[in-house]
Design a protein around this motif. Structure first.
Motif, PDB file in Angstrom:
ATOM      1  N   ASN A 174      -3.088  18.543  35.137  1.00  0.00           N
ATOM      2  CA  ASN A 174      -1.652  18.542  35.439  1.00  0.00           C
ATOM      3  C   ASN A 174      -1.339  17.509  36.523  1.00  0.00           C
ATOM      4  OD1 ASN A 174       1.031  19.156  35.288  1.00  0.00           O
ATOM      5  ND2 ASN A 174       0.865  21.159  36.282  1.00  0.00           N
ATOM      6  N   GLN A 192      -6.917  16.633  31.749  1.00  0.00           N
ATOM      7  CA  GLN A 192      -6.182  17.677  31.035  1.00  0.00           C
ATOM      8  C   GLN A 192      -4.730  17.679  31.502  1.00  0.00           C
ATOM      9  OE1 GLN A 192      -6.837  22.011  31.936  1.00  0.00           O
ATOM     10  NE2 GLN A 192      -7.674  21.998  29.865  1.00  0.00           N
ATOM     11  N   ASP A 193      -3.821  17.490  30.575  1.00  0.00           N
ATOM     12  CA  ASP A 193      -2.393  17.421  30.904  1.00  0.00           C
ATOM     13  C   ASP A 193      -2.135  16.357  31.967  1.00  0.00           C
ATOM     14  OD1 ASP A 193      -1.491  19.508  29.164  1.00  0.00           O
ATOM     15  OD2 ASP A 193      -2.388  20.956  30.545  1.00  0.00           O
ATOM     16  N   ARG A 200      -0.318  12.734  32.789  1.00  0.00           N
ATOM     17  CA  ARG A 200       0.791  11.883  32.360  1.00  0.00           C
ATOM     18  C   ARG A 200       0.760  10.599  33.185  1.00  0.00           C
ATOM     19  NH1 ARG A 200       1.682  16.972  32.695  1.00  0.00           N
ATOM     20  NH2 ARG A 200       2.242  16.903  34.897  1.00  0.00           N
ATOM     21  N   GLU A 256      -7.594  15.957  27.103  1.00  0.00           N
ATOM     22  CA  GLU A 256      -6.724  16.913  26.430  1.00  0.00           C
ATOM     23  C   GLU A 256      -5.280  16.677  26.875  1.00  0.00           C
ATOM     24  OE1 GLU A 256      -8.042  20.815  27.390  1.00  0.00           O
ATOM     25  OE2 GLU A 256     -10.053  20.545  26.519  1.00  0.00           O
ATOM     26  N   ASN A 257      -4.421  16.359  25.912  1.00  0.00           N
ATOM     27  CA  ASN A 257      -2.988  16.193  26.166  1.00  0.00           C
ATOM     28  C   ASN A 257      -2.739  15.092  27.193  1.00  0.00           C
ATOM     29  OD1 ASN A 257      -0.273  16.686  25.785  1.00  0.00           O
ATOM     30  ND2 ASN A 257      -0.191  18.314  27.338  1.00  0.00           N
ATOM     31  N   ARG A 293      -0.694  12.004  28.105  1.00  0.00           N
ATOM     32  CA  ARG A 293       0.610  11.465  27.720  1.00  0.00           C
ATOM     33  C   ARG A 293       0.812  10.089  28.346  1.00  0.00           C
ATOM     34  NH1 ARG A 293       4.304  16.720  28.774  1.00  0.00           N
ATOM     35  NH2 ARG A 293       2.442  17.508  29.810  1.00  0.00           N
TER      36      ARG A 293
END
Length: 425
Positions: free
Chosen positions: A338, A382-383, A385, A408-409, A411
Motif C-alpha cells: 500500500n 503489493q498494492d 501505485r 500483486e496489484n 498500478r
C-alpha cells in the motif's frame, strides 16, 4: 514533594551577558546531594558553558527562560576525555552533559539556545559543542522544550538506554536527534515521539540501537529526514510527516533542498559490524524529497527484513526507491505494501541510460524510475501505485540478482508499456 532549587538562589543573574555556568552547576550539585529534585531555570537569558546534570535531577526551564550557550569553545567539557586525539575528545563536548547519570529529566516550556558556537578547531573547522549529550546513562527524559541554533547535534545520546524524547521542537543546527551505541554496547529502548524537527542536517540518525520507536513526528531537513548509518534491531518508524525544502540551511553546503525521506545505509560511512533487522515503516507522508526511501548495505553490516506499509510520497524529484546490497550477503526481504509514489523528476534525471554504481552516502539516478532492487532474497510489491509527470522510457521496476519478486496489484500510468514495466536483471 520534591525539592526545588532556583538557580538565581545560587547566584545566577540571567541578564544575557553574565556567565552563569558555575552558579547553575552549584544548583545541580545541591539538588543531587539532597537526593534529587528540580533545578529551576526562571525567566531570563542565562549564559552558560557546560552544565553537568547528575542522577535524579530534573532541569526545568520555565516559560520565558533561556539557557544560551557561551560563544567561548573552551568553556565546554567532553563526555569522552579519554578519546584519542583532541578532535575525538572535542567531538563529545556538550552544553548540557550527563555522564553515568540515571533518572534525569530536561523539560519545561523554555528554550535551550546553542548559540551557533563557531569553533575553528572543531569538525569541518566550524562545529562547536553538541547541545545535549547523555553518555553511559539511563532513564533520560527530554520533553516539551525548544532547542534552537545548536552548534552541532541538538540531542546526542551515547551508549545510553531508556531514552524518551517527547514533544521537543528543534530549529536549525545539524542533526536534531542522533544516537550512537558501539558494536559491543548497543543503546536500548529509545522513543522519539510527537516531535517537530527543522534541522540543517539529518533530523534523525544513529547506529547500534535495539528497540527504537519514532512516532508522530514532523520532520523538515536540508539533508535527510531519517538516516540510519549502522546496525539496529526492532525499529519502528510510524505516522511521520516529512517535507522539504528545509527551513534552515545546511551549514556546510549552504543549501535548503531535502534529500532522502528515509535512508537506511549501514556501514556507508565506516565499517559498522552488525545487523539491521526487523524494520517496520508505517503510515508515512512525504513531499518534495530527492528520493523517498533508499536502503543499502556495505561490508561488515547485513540487512534482514524491511517492511513498509502505507507510505505516500509526492514531488519526488530525482530517484527511485531502492534496496541494494553491496556487502557479502544479500538483503533478506523487502516488503512494500500500500505504497503510493508520485515522481516529478527534474529533466536531468529523466530517460538517460544511467548505470548502477555503488552508492556513497546518498541517492543517485538509476536505470529505473520507480523501484529498484539489487541482491535481495525476496521482494514483495503489493498494492503499489507509481505515478510520473511526463514520460520516461526507462523501466518502472527492476530487480538485479533478486531471488524472488512477488508483484500483486501494481498500478502504473496509462502510458507505461505493461510488458516492460517489471524487468528482472
Amino acid at each position: 514533594m520534591s525539592l526545588t532549587f532556583n538557580i538565581r538562589d545560587f547566584g545566577a543573574i540571567g541578564n544575557g551577558r553574565t556567565n552563569d555556568t558555575e552558579d547553575i552547576n552549584r544548583a545541580v550539585a545541591a539538588c543531587h546531594r539532597a537526593g534529587g529534585g528540580q533545578v529551576l531555570v526562571p525567566p531570563g537569558v542565562f549564559i552558560t558553558g557546560t552544565v553537568r546534570l547528575l542522577s535524579n535531577v530534573t532541569l526545568y526551564l520555565d516559560a520565558g527562560a533561556t539557557l544560551k550557550g557561551s560563544d567561548d569553545p573552551s568553556l565546554y567539557e567532553t563526555a569522552r576525555p579519554e578519546a584519542k586525539g583532541p578532535m575525538r575528545a572535542n567531538w563529545y563536548r556538550a552544553m548540557i552533559l550527563a555522564t553515568d547519570a540515571h533518572h534525569v529529566t530536561i523539560c519545561g516550556p523554555g528554550t535551550i539556545d546553542g548559540s551557533k558556537v563557531h569553533d575553528p578547531h572543531g569538525e569541518e573547522k566550524m562545529r562547536g559543542p553538541h547541545t545535549i549529550i547523555p553518555a553511559d546513562s539511563s532513564h533520560i527524559v527530554i520533553r516539551d522544550i525548544t532547542i534552537i541554533d545548536s552548534a552541532n547535534y541538538a540531542i546526542f545520546p551515547v551508549c545510553s538506554d531508556e531514552i524518551d524524547i517527547h514533544n521537543v521542537t528543534v530549529q536549525g543546527g545539524w542533526d536534531a536527534f542522533h544516537i550512537r551505541g558501539t558494536a559491543d554496547r548497543w543503546c536500548k529502548n529509545i522513543t522519539v515521539t510527537n516531535c517537530r524537527f527543522f534541522s540543517g542536517d539529518d533530523c534523525i540518525a544513529g547506529t547500534w540501537v535495539e528497540n527504537i520507536v519514532i512516532d508522530n513526528c514532523l520532520l523538515n531537513s536540508s539533508c535527510n529526514a531519517i538516516r540510519w548509518i549502522g546496525p539496529a534491531r526492532d525499529m519502528l518508524i510510524s505516522r511521520c510527516v516529512i517535507f522539504g525544502p528545509g527551513r534552515h540551511p545546511h551549514r556546510t553546503q549552504d543549501r535548503f533542498n531535502t534529500l532522502i525521506g528515509i535512508t537506511l545505509q549501514p556501514s556507508a560511512w565506516s565499517n559498522m559490524p552488525g545487523e539491521l533487522d526487523r524494520v517496520q515503516i508505517n503510515d508515512i507522508t512525504m513531499h518534495n524529497v530527492m528520493c523517498p526511501l533508499m536502503c543499502f548495505v556495505k561490508p561488515q553490516s547485513t540487512i534482514g527484513r524491511i517492511e513498509v506499509n502505507r507510505l505516500t510520497a509526492t514531488g519526488v524529484y530525482q530517484a527511485a526507491c531502492s534496496f541494494e546490497s553491496w556487502a557479502d550477503e544479500a538483503i533478506g526481504e523487502v516488503v512494500l505494501r500500500n505504497v503510493d509514489l508520485s515522481f516529478a523528476l527534474k529533466p536531468e534525471n529523466v530517460g538517460k541510460d544511467f548505470e548502477v554504481t555503488e552508492p556513497r552516502h546518498g541517492s543517485r539516478p538509476l536505470p529505473v524510475w520507480g523501484v529498484y532492487a539489487r541482491r535481495v532474497g525476496k521482494v514483495t510489491l503489493q498494492d503499489v501505485r507509481l505515478h510520473l509527470e511526463g514520460g520516461d522510457p526507462r523501466p518502472v521496476v527492476r530487480g538485479d540478482e533478486v531471488g524472488e519478486m512477488v508483484v500483486e496489484n501494481l498500478r502504473l500510468p496509462a502510458w507505461v508499456d505493461q510488458a516492460g514495466a517489471v524487468v528482472r536483471g
